[in-house]
Every structure is written in structure tokens, then in C-alpha cells.
Design an enzyme around this catalytic site. Sequence first.
Site, PDB file in Angstrom:
ATOM      1  N   LYS A  79      47.183  17.143 -32.809  1.00 53.45           N
ATOM      2  CA  LYS A  79      47.833  15.932 -32.281  1.00 53.45           C
ATOM      3  C   LYS A  79      46.776  14.852 -32.081  1.00 53.45           C
ATOM      4  O   LYS A  79      45.695  15.123 -31.549  1.00 53.45           O
ATOM      5  CB  LYS A  79      48.511  16.275 -30.959  1.00 53.45           C
ATOM      6  CG  LYS A  79      49.374  15.163 -30.381  1.00 53.45           C
ATOM      7  CD  LYS A  79      50.069  15.646 -29.104  1.00 53.45           C
ATOM      8  CE  LYS A  79      51.087  14.636 -28.597  1.00 53.45           C
ATOM      9  NZ  LYS A  79      51.802  15.104 -27.397  1.00 53.45           N
ATOM     10  N   SER A 154      56.837  14.368 -27.713  1.00 52.12           N
ATOM     11  CA  SER A 154      55.974  13.458 -28.436  1.00 52.12           C
ATOM     12  C   SER A 154      55.122  14.117 -29.510  1.00 52.12           C
ATOM     13  O   SER A 154      54.576  13.418 -30.359  1.00 52.12           O
ATOM     14  CB  SER A 154      55.046  12.765 -27.430  1.00 52.12           C
ATOM     15  OG  SER A 154      54.173  13.703 -26.833  1.00 52.12           O
ATOM     16  N   SER A 178      56.862  17.860 -24.401  1.00 52.20           N
ATOM     17  CA  SER A 178      56.400  17.353 -25.701  1.00 52.20           C
ATOM     18  C   SER A 178      55.923  18.395 -26.695  1.00 52.20           C
ATOM     19  O   SER A 178      55.684  18.059 -27.855  1.00 52.20           O
ATOM     20  CB  SER A 178      55.285  16.335 -25.497  1.00 52.20           C
ATOM     21  OG  SER A 178      55.851  15.091 -25.204  1.00 52.20           O
TER      22      SER A 178
HETATM   23  N1  GLN Z   1      59.495  12.886 -23.352  1.00 53.84           N
HETATM   24  C1  GLN Z   1      58.805  13.018 -22.108  1.00 53.84           C
HETATM   25  C2  GLN Z   1      58.194  11.680 -21.739  1.00 53.84           C
HETATM   26  O1  GLN Z   1      58.401  10.763 -22.451  1.00 53.84           O
HETATM   27  C3  GLN Z   1      57.737  14.075 -22.224  1.00 53.84           C
HETATM   28  C4  GLN Z   1      56.510  13.597 -22.886  1.00 53.84           C
HETATM   29  C5  GLN Z   1      55.434  14.603 -22.910  1.00 53.84           C
HETATM   30  O2  GLN Z   1      55.615  15.765 -22.582  1.00 53.84           O
HETATM   31  N2  GLN Z   1      54.242  14.134 -23.260  1.00 53.84           N
HETATM   32  O3  GLN Z   1      57.520  11.556 -20.760  1.00 53.84           O
END
Ligand code: GLN
Length: 461
Positions: A79, A154, A178
Site C-alpha cells: 500500500k 482504503s 480498510s
Molecule cells: N473507511 C474508513 C474511513 O474512511 C476506514 C478507513 C481505514 O480503515 N483506513 O475512515
Amino acid sequence: MSELSALTLEQAAAGLRAREFSSVELTQAVLDRIGSVEPDVRAYLTVTADEALTNARAADQRLRNGGASLLCGIPGGIKDLIATRGIQTTAGSRILEGFKPPYNAFVIEQLRRDGYVLAGKCNLDEFAMGSSTENSAYQVTHNPFALDCVPGGSSGGSAAAVAAEEAFFALGTDTGGSIRQPASLCGVVGLKPTYGRVSRWGVIAMASSLDQVGPLARTVRDAAIVLGCIAGRDELDSTSTTRPVPDYLSACERGVKGLRVGVPKEYFIDGMEPAVEQAVRAAIAELVRQGAVPVEISLPHTDYALPTYYVIVPCEVSANLARFDGIRYGVPQPGETMWEAYANTRGSGFGAEVKRRIMLGTYALSAGYHDAYYVQAQKVRTLIKRDFEEAFEQVDVIACPASPSTAFPIGAKTEDPVQMYLADIFTLAIPLAGLPARAYEAASEWSHSQCRERLQVGGAQ
Ligand code: GLN
């Protein structure tokens, strides 16, 4: 040679040991696969072909010498929130365009110690804020199983790369879902470790009290191999635990006989897609068939997880992202005064979702509001944690869906942030409690023709 890219990590490792192919051949097969599917999938922001082949040649040497780890010579995707020395690391943001970190994250050093091959850097929502990877400042990643749909987020690039056979594994990060939500939407295994199990050193911070790095892979065993490599104490991250790293791979041999599986009633709600409920119920039934004991449980503060998360996370975001000022970090923009230069840098460098969270967090932390929002949210966080502590007095693990829906069409939720936040309704509470969880496919054989089922299991490790 492109069929080599379809092997599981474990099969690839066995083939390397048996000298059926070299790491250079394996890596070339993955690069060929990337070349053919990337125009459709767009999982990678940077493909590091030269670096990959250099790593592969070094791995072949280590494999010849014997005693190499299972990850030696295996291509993986990372990532683009995780620092890789000398290789662009953008966090999916314009503000870090061209940033080449001078050091590797701890997890990268661990993978290098084992001789992995860096295939490239995977796309993500900007600074890991989002659930569809559409918040990336660079490109939209497509779900390899349905190209008009999102891969989740994400860590959507990481999940799509593994699903599309463009890597044998990938690293993602999970703050509120994410790793698990994109793994679920792309039909791969994703594991969010317990907070503190994996060092965050060199991982660009979003919300430091929640962020964890974890693996995405095509099988549970492959994920266990990767977690075994990246876990462990790091003196540079004081939140990393000194507890010894267990042998996760041999733990996979233990069956589920007698395991008490909690099924929380709050996680089977109106509005979830029937296909998701069916898949999760079928997976629980399979666990029961193998000897697990289902127990209905209640996690009464579940409804508060989403509002609690969306107070705490913006507060931590507003503090963590203060460093992107064009001086310490970030592509600088000129201005008449220092303040104007800051505003121009941050105004042009950050996207809409990042700005929204910085503003919400700064507001919630400001004098007069701090107690009403931030302190209140921390209190509710404790109640959510207690729900899980009480549940784990009755059960060993909890089974629930990772996502209320299957992959949704690109563009379907971009206009309404709350709809996007709801995509993580089932994953947010677990990191608030500091717990581990994984999303995995119930099918044991990896094959593109199989329908993937979703199940998320959390439990004290
Ligand atoms: N979708 C969640 C957010 O936008 C989780 C994101 C994540 O785990 N980095 O915060």
C-alpha cells in the site's frame, strides 16, 4: 509463464524450493500479468519492475544457499502509505507527489530480511480515508471480478492486486476497516492484527490510536505467513508489543472443534444485502459442521461505533496531517506570507475528504467543544471495548459480516459521505476495541470461477 502468477503464495514458495522455477521467472510472470491486466484494474500507482527483478536475482541466490524463508523470492504489493526507501510513496495524495522516503518502514525491513520481491506500490484512498479507493488523487481502481465496481477501500489497490493475480500477497493498513472491507469486496483474505502486534514505524499516520498494518492474501495460510514475518516488537514504535510472535502457520492446523463462536445479533440488520447474510450464515453453518459451537451474543453499543469513530478519527487526522505544510513535508506552493504559503500548499495538495476530516477534527478539538465531542467519544469508546470484553467471557471468537453489501458500482456513493461511511458499519467497532479481525473467503480453494463468501472473525489472539 503467466499461469505461475495464479499460484498461492505457499505453492509458489514450494515451487521455488523444488527448483521448478526461479524467483526471476516467478517475478517475470507477475510483471507480465501486471502488464496485461493493469489497463483494466489499475491496482498499482507504481510498478517497480527493475527493483523486482533485482530482488528476485538476490532471492534466487539465497534460495540456492538453502534455509531461506517462505517469503524469499515472492512478489508482493505494498500500500502506498508505507514508506519504501527511494521509491515514491504518495499516500494517494497530490501533496506527497514525488516524495521518496529516505528510509524503509519497519514492515518493509522485515519483508526484506525474508527476501521478498517488491512488485510495486498499491493505490489507496487519500491518506487511507475512504471505503472505495475513489478518493485516490491519482486513479480509480476497478474490482477485478466486476470492472464497473469498486474494490473497496482504503486498501483497494492491495486487494485488487491480490485478486487479479498481480501479487501473491499485499500489505494494507486498517484503521476502521480498510483491510477487511476491500478483502471482502475482492474475495481475498484480509487480516487486521491486534493493535500493537505490528509496528507502525514508517507508515504514514491517519489515526494513530487505531492504525495497523496487515496482510491481504489468497488463502488464510498465506496471510499467516506474511503476518509471521511483519509482526513483532520494534523499538521505534513504543505501541508495538513485546509479546513473542506465535507460529501462525502451525496455528492454522488447529481445527475449530469446540470453538465457541459468538454471533452478535446487532450485526444482522435490516438493509444488509440478502446475499451477504446468506454467505455469512452459510460460513457459520460450515464452522458448526466442523465442530464449532454457535452462541448468540449481544454487543449493545454497536450503534455508537460509527459516530464515535467519526469523532475520534477526524481529531487524530487533524493532528497527524498538520505536518504536511510544504516545509517539513509536502509539495510547497508559494504565498506572500508563511500562512498564505501553508494555505496554498494544503488547499491545493489535499482532496475533499481529507479537508472535511481536518476541519471536523479541528472543530471537535477546539476550546469549548473538546469535552463535548472528543472526551465524550473516548468514553463511548470504552463502553464499546467493554462490550467485547464481556462477550469474550462467553465466546472465543465472533463471526459477523465484514461489509453490509457486495462491491458497489463506481460512483454510487461518491456524492454522499455518510453513505460511504456506512460501508464500514460492521468493521469500525473492532479497532475501537483494539481487537484483531479478519475477512476471509469461506471457500478453501482459490479459483476465479468460485463465488467468494464473506465472514469476519475477531478474537483475542
Ligand atoms: N473507511 C474508513 C474511513 O474512511 C476506514 C478507513 C481505514 O480503515 N483506513 O475512515
